[in-house]
Design an enzyme around this catalytic site. Structure first.
Site, PDB file in Angstrom:
ATOM      1  N   GLU A   1      12.380  50.011   7.989  1.00 14.16           N
ATOM      2  CA  GLU A   1      11.100  50.496   8.688  1.00 14.16           C
ATOM      3  C   GLU A   1      11.572  50.361  10.260  1.00 14.16           C
ATOM      4  O   GLU A   1      12.290  49.262  10.490  1.00 14.16           O
ATOM      5  CB  GLU A   1      10.014  49.892   8.266  1.00 14.16           C
ATOM      6  CG  GLU A   1       8.737  50.326   9.195  1.00 14.16           C
ATOM      7  CD  GLU A   1       7.565  49.069   8.965  1.00 14.16           C
ATOM      8  OE1 GLU A   1       6.481  49.463   9.203  1.00 14.16           O
ATOM      9  OE2 GLU A   1       7.773  47.908   8.551  1.00 14.16           O
TER      10      GLU A   1
ATOM     11  N   LYS B   1       3.828  56.606   5.682  1.00 12.55           N
ATOM     12  CA  LYS B   1       2.952  55.532   5.251  1.00 12.55           C
ATOM     13  C   LYS B   1       1.691  55.880   4.915  1.00 12.55           C
ATOM     14  O   LYS B   1       0.961  56.485   5.646  1.00 12.55           O
ATOM     15  CB  LYS B   1       3.171  54.343   6.064  1.00 12.55           C
ATOM     16  CG  LYS B   1       2.892  53.195   5.405  1.00 12.55           C
ATOM     17  CD  LYS B   1       2.869  51.998   6.671  1.00 12.55           C
ATOM     18  CE  LYS B   1       2.480  50.560   6.187  1.00 12.55           C
ATOM     19  NZ  LYS B   1       2.811  49.619   7.170  1.00 12.55           N
TER      20      LYS B   1
ATOM     21  N   CYS C   1       6.809  48.489   4.109  1.00 10.01           N
ATOM     22  CA  CYS C   1       6.323  47.176   4.770  1.00 10.01           C
ATOM     23  C   CYS C   1       5.070  46.815   3.634  1.00 10.01           C
ATOM     24  O   CYS C   1       5.418  46.361   2.341  1.00 10.01           O
ATOM     25  CB  CYS C   1       5.926  47.165   6.092  1.00 10.01           C
ATOM     26  SG  CYS C   1       5.688  45.673   6.905  1.00 10.01           S
TER      27      CYS C   1
END
Length: 536
Positions: free
Chosen positions: A295, A355, A406
């Protein structure tokens, strides 16, 4: 506050002399609020020590045990206070990384909000502590509390769940049968059974104490047996293999300023990938089928910036394999997107994953004007990220990967959706530069290790600044980097298609266990309401 000891038994309270406190017993918790508060704080500290940072997972059952002792026989109001103390003692230090570069207010607000759920748990556990089989209901209430905390508000924050403390040992095997909720339930049940054994022992009920202690031993013993049919530590067993390279390019320095040096971060990952290509040409490394970048490896939008696109293409062409790039992309509209892009040699960008769960107060600010009244740090997020609406299943270099970005690794449904869509391995792209030299990265790796066992899949975790790792299906580390260093791993990883029971059941175990806890609360609340109604 009652002056006599609560029953605290596994059976329905009796009125015989055998149910009275043992002669000469000094165990009088009903009149010792300070003592109970101290025990609740100890419960939180024990939980903290079980998590990465101290990494003593075998201590985890003692947290629920200590809290169960503290709230036993108390009213819900007292239980709420004790739960709050436990929650603060746990979450304030556990989440200290969240305030390293933004100050104490966001950190303490987050920790306090999470502790409030443990206050609810304390109240519910106290209310049900006189029921028959109360250790079972108390353990189920732990699962219910975590289920609620992981969903509300703003999509929840399921960090610090009991099950995520278990990176090794017998409890971890339960992940393959019921996911993180079942692991947490097993840990909590072991603890509440230990508490029941202590309560009965000090009351002279040796037989019941022995039964409770036997149950506390039986739970991890069952976990040990549950390992027998599960995959081992081999990365290559269980399916056709793909050679996967994980690149950690590092950042110029820790902190929020890494984003201001975004070209340097991109250059680091390009440079590491070209260096790998040179090692492949020299016969020092195998040719990868795919390369995973983390990321934020390109916070320069490569769709709009020709120079960034050129550099990524240069890396992909050099290694002659598709690169999974973690990029910040402009749009839609005034928003930006945290996006994984499959960047193929020769042809450039292809499939993407956006995401699905941007982090509130970090990637977007809900009710910005209101929260600005408390801190101007909200304006560090200049543009809000938008949420994606497609499952993170990507085909990269012949590997079907479940991609999560994440903090998404701690959200059960996001990982489950991508794996059950047909993924043969899991990829976690993350950026830990904003958390400095803290335990946050270790805690995230721990979550990835539990996911490996839950789905019987190897996991490739790529971080900008560490810890990056390759994790085998049994949760063991095949490779891992340090913090704030450059690293490259090249591993042959099987693309597995077997399905664990946890994958098949999905959220079923969590709902069932939460319902058990809710049922115990109803068993207490309904008679109480009837008595009040009759008295009125």
């Amino acid at each position: 506050m009652p002056s006599a000891i609560p029953t605290g038994t596994l059976e329905r309270p009796a009125r015989s002399s055998a149910a009275a406190p043992a002669a000469g017993s000094r165990w009088r918790p009903g009149g010792q609020a300070a003592w109970r508060t101290l025990l609740a704080a100890v419960a939180g500290v024990l939980l903290l020590l079980a998590f990465p940072g101290s990494s003593l997972p075998w201590l985890a059952p003692l947290g629920p045990a200590a809290l169960a002792l503290a709230v036993s026989g108390q009213r819900a109001r007292s239980g709420a206070w004790l739960g709050l103390v436990c929650g603060l003692a746990f979450f304030v230090p556990l989440l200290s990384w969240s305030g390293i570069f933004v100050g104490a207010l966001p950190w303490l607000a987050l920790a306090g909000a999470q502790a409030a759920y443990v206050a609810l748990l304390g109240a519910a556990s106290a209310a049900t502590s006189r029921l028959p089989l109360w250790p079972l209901w108390a353990a189920a209430l732990w699962v219910g509390q975590e289920a609620l905390r992981g969903r509300f508000p703003f999509g929840g924050f399921p960090w610090g769940r009991l099950g995520l403390s278990q990176t090794e040992g017998p409890f971890l095997a339960f992940a393959a049968y019921g996911g993180v909720p079942l692991v947490g339930f097993a840990v909590a049940l072991t603890g509440t059974l230990l508490a029941a054994a202590v309560l009965r022992l000090v009351r002279g009920g040796r037989r019941t104490a022995a039964l409770a202690a036997l149950g506390a031993v039986a739970v991890p013993a069952l976990g040990g047996l549950a390992w027998l049919p599960l995959p081992g530590s081999s990365l290559t067993a269980g399916g056709p293999t793909r050679t996967v390279a994980v690149v950690q390019g590092d950042v110029p320095q820790p902190g929020l300023e890494f984003n201001e040096r975004r070209r340097a971060v991109l250059d680091n990952h390009v440079g590491q990938t070209i260096g790998l290509a040179e090692a492949v040409a020299a016969g020092e490394q195998p040719q990868p089928d795919l390369v995973v970048w983390p990321e934020n490896s390109s916070d320069i939008d490569p769709y709009r910036n020709a120079d960034a696109a050129r550099e990524i293409s240069r890396a992909a062409d050099a290694i002659d394999a598709p690169v999974l790039v973690g990029a910040v992309v402009s749009g839609p509209g005034e928003f930006i997107s945290n996006t994984a892009i499959v960047w193929a040699p020769g042809t450039g960008p292809g499939d993407t994953y956006v995401k699905r769960h941007p982090v509130p107060f970090a990637e977007y600010i809900p009710f910005r004007d209101f929260f600005r009244l408390f801190s101007d740090k909200v304006d560090l997020v200049r543009r809000d990220f938008t949420a994606g609406d497609e499952v993170g299943l990507l085909n990269v270099g012949g590997a079907r990967i479940a991609d999560v970005i994440c903090f998404e690794v701690v959200y059960d449904g996001l990982v489950h959706d991508a794996v059950s869509a047909g993924a043969g391995m899991v990829v976690v792209q993350t950026n830990n530069a904003t958390f400095g030299y803290s335990a946050e990265s270790e805690q995230q790796v721990a979550a990835a290790r539990v996911r490996a066992v839950e789905f019987g899949r190897s996991v490739a975790l790529a971080s900008t600044s560490g810890i990056s790792a390759v994790i085998a299906p049994d949760g063991s580390l095949a490779a891992a980097s340090g913090l704030f260093e450059s690293a490259v791993f090249v591993e042959e990883i099987a693309q597995r298609d077997s399905r664990t029971l946890a994958e098949r059941l999905g959220a079923g175990p969590e709902w069932l266990l939460s319902a058990l806890g809710a049922g115990a609360l109803l068993a207490v609340a309904v008679p109480g309401l009837r008595r009040r109604g009759g008295a009125g």
